[in-house]
Design an enzyme around this catalytic site. Structure first.
Site, PDB file in Angstrom:
ATOM      1  CG  ASP A 266      -1.978  -1.103   1.131  1.00 37.91           C
ATOM      2  OD1 ASP A 266      -2.417  -1.409   0.004  1.00 37.91           O
ATOM      3  OD2 ASP A 266      -2.351  -1.668   2.184  1.00 37.91           O
ATOM      4  N   GLY A 299       0.678  -5.487   4.413  1.00 33.99           N
ATOM      5  CA  GLY A 299      -0.736  -5.320   4.729  1.00 33.99           C
ATOM      6  C   GLY A 299      -1.668  -5.679   3.597  1.00 33.99           C
TER       7      GLY A 299
END
Length: 648
Positions: A266, A299
């Site tokens: 991300d 993540g």
């Protein structure tokens, strides 16, 4: 007939259909040989996909199977390569048996169908042409197992004519019909419709240090083959330092590309979004470019949110699902959030955090070698050493009944082509005039396994990929076409000489670009009459989220959508018991952690803007999982400002 045999119409022989088929709706009769005898199939290609109908000797349809057009990524038509390995294999051997397997294992080929009994069927002079169709269909191994994508190769053999050129022309007719049907499923920005329609180029930005540091291998083994099968030309750049993607996106001409694929976590996607919104022409660029992500970070919240929102299988093979999403040709508006800090403005696509979750996210970097499990380990540590933070949070409630919306951006005017772009647009399967007069279209060595209907994605084009990019490669930029012809640049990046003055100028000018705010500036007081509400005191955490997932198994905001125009603001007050807090954190994996009604300690608010003013002079604040300078900030939603790729 088993499912694998039913799918294996390889080595089938076509009989031309004289019916007046539409140019892009083609059909034909194929014969396939199995151990239990030969079978007749009616094969039809139309807007729904490939339909295979098995017929009985009397012409009655026994079984029908359809490979949906949304599951098909591409096709190839070419000729079998002449080699000693192939000379010993008859064209009508059971297609589920690899070349030479019958002789090695003592098996015997199945009986030939009448149409395949030709004296030179497996001779060097065989003039057959082959059409290979690549699809990724939803499968379920058992009743208890979850859905997953399985690679399927449908092979059709054309040998109705005496010469390879004529058979190749017929296979090419099917290939062009399929490509036309596939192009009809794509949005306009993904197709060049000048002359013969073809897929536009995509830009791949790869962070080799994302997650466990295996992004290069992931792209090499799992993403490049899918791009090649879909015949999508791409240019690959590997990031070399922090903010490389911001510099690239904010300074380069992007009109050659229709999609930007982030191979990383991300954090890389955050840099791409911020680089785009630093441009003076950000509105035109975002109107003509879609964003995609291949999850290689720790993540992977965005990739998981997209898969969840469109019921796409994720856990069985997250990279494959994301790669198919990146080439789907479908996009959706996506909200972003404008974040104003004391000295700069930035943009966020995932979350803003202060307190417990941000502490875990940043402090667990010291045990990054544990991958995603580092978050669980550090959460337990932080629970045992709980902190509270004092501050003030002001917010504007959103309309909870509003529907997802998109922000219409103005059409950008056509920019001239980027002069520095280099590529070789040569298609090995394009039937040129020259190829009609010579039999030089051979099947590459790596395609021999495709004939055996291998279902592993690593089989297709693997040897080509291994030859150009290894895990330890130091190259930073690659230009490619869909057929794996690569031209690499030297290790020197065009941004390596970016001066400190230029970097400072970028930093200072970012206030001038991107959407302007409709709120008072961060230094001004908030007007009470505008409807601002306030929460003040001791907090365990504040987390603002606008995607469903913060991570692979962190279902933080179950009601969030890509473009609903809302920020889900979660506040946890000081004084909450550790068992209550532990229950909250434990249930984040299933999305059942949020209370149905706000209580004294946990509140869930749907807002369109908020302001955070910490009273302490220490702590961690994160934007999209990246730590920023500690201090007050103000955030507001930008509905549907970006465009992100979604599954078909």
């Amino acid at each position: 007939m088993s499912k694998s045999q039913e799918r294996s119409t390889s080595s089938a022989i076509s009989t031309p259909n004289k019916a007046g088929d539409d140019l892009h709706n083609v059909s034909d009769t194929f014969y396939t040989s199995q151990r239990k005898g030969s079978h007749v199939f009616r094969v039809r290609l139309d807007a729904t996909g490939f339909t295979l109908q098995r017929e009985s000797p009397s012409g009655v349809i026994i079984k029908e199977q359809t490979v949906k057009i949304c599951d098909i990524v591409g096709a190839r038509c070419m000729r079998m390569k002449k080699s000693p390995r192939n000379l010993g294999r008859c064209a009508c051997v059971n297609p589920g048996t690899p070349a030479g397997a019958a002789s090695r294992k003592g098996g015997t080929p199945s009986k030939c169908s009448p149409a395949s009994k030709e004296e030179n069927a497996c001779d060097v002079g065989d003039g057959s042409a082959y059409l290979y169709l690549f699809a990724y269909v939803l499968k379920k191994k058992s009743l208890r197992s979850s859905l997953h994508r399985e690679r399927t190769v449908l092979t059709l053999r054309f040998r109705s004519f005496d010469t390879f050129e004529d058979n190749m022309r017929e296979a090419d007719r099917w290939y062009r019909a399929l490509r036309w049907q596939l192009n009809q499923t794509l949005e306009d920005i993904f197709v060049e419709r000048i002359g013969e329609a073809r897929r536009r180029r995509v830009l791949v930005l790869l962070n080799p240090k994302s997650g466990s540091g295996n992004a290069r291998e992931v792209f090499n083994m799992h993403v490049a083959p899918v791009l090649n099968e879909a015949e999508i030309p791409y240019d690959l750049y590997a990031t070399k330092h922090s903010n490389y993607a911001i510099e690239f996106m904010s300074t380069r001409r992007l009109d050659d590309w229709c999609t930007i694929i982030a191979v990383g976590g991300d954090g890389l996607f955050h840099e791409i979004v911020n680089g785009l919104l630093r441009r003076a022409d950000w509105a035109q660029v975002l109107d003509n470019i879609a964003l995609a992500i291949i999850p290689c970070g720790s993540g992977n919240g965005l990739a998981r949110s997209i898969a969840h929102g469109y019921n796409e299988p994720y856990f069985s093979n997250p990279v494959l699902g994301a790669a198919l999403t990146a080439i789907s040709g479908r996009s959706s508006p996506m909200d972003a959030v404008r974040v104003e800090l004391q000295n700069r403005v930035m943009f966020s696509f995932l979350s803003i955090g202060w307190g417990l979750i941000s502490d875990v996210d940043i402090e667990s970097e010291c045990i990054r070698m544990f991958g995603y499990q580092r978050f669980t380990i550090w959460t337990l540590y932080r629970l045992a050493n709980l902190r509270t933070y004092n501050g003030k949070i002001s917010y504007l409630l959103a309309d909870e009944t509003q529907e997802p919306q998109s922000m219409l951006l103005p059409q950008s005017e056509q920019l001239r082509k980027m002069q520095s772009s280099r590529s070789c647009n040569v298609h090995i399967d394009k039937l040129s005039t020259a190829s009609c007069h010579r039999s030089s279209e051979y099947l590459p060595q790596e395609f021999e396994d495709v004939i055996s209907l291998e279902t592993s994605i690593n089989q297709s084009f693997r040897s080509r990929c291994d030859s150009w990019l290894s895990g330890g490669s130091r190259r930073s930029c690659y230009y490619s076409i869909s057929e794996s012809v690569y031209h690499s640049l030297a290790d020197e990046s065009e941004f390596a000489d970016l001066s400190a003055a230029a970097a400072t100028e970028l930093e200072q000018n970012q206030h001038n670009f991107g959407p302007s705010s409709i709120l008072p500036s961060l230094s001004e007081p908030l007007p009470e009459a505008a409807g601002w509400l306030v929460e003040e005191g001791e907090f365990i955490m504040m987390h603002a989220v606008y995607q469903t997932h913060l991570g692979v198994d962190c279902h933080f905001a179950p009601k969030a959508q890509l473009n609903d125009g809302k920020i889900f603001l979660v506040l946890i007050r000081g004084g909450i018991s550790r068992p209550h807090l532990l229950s909250f954190l434990y249930n984040m994996s299933t999305g059942t952690h949020l209370p149905e009604k706000n209580n004294e300690y946990v509140k869930v608010l749907q807002v369109r803007a908020f302001r955070l003013e910490p009273h302490d002079n220490h702590g961690i604040i994160t934007v999209d999982g990246e730590q920023i300078e500690f201090g007050p900030l103000q955030a507001e939603i930008l509905p549907g400002i970006a465009r992100v790729m979604i599954p078909k």
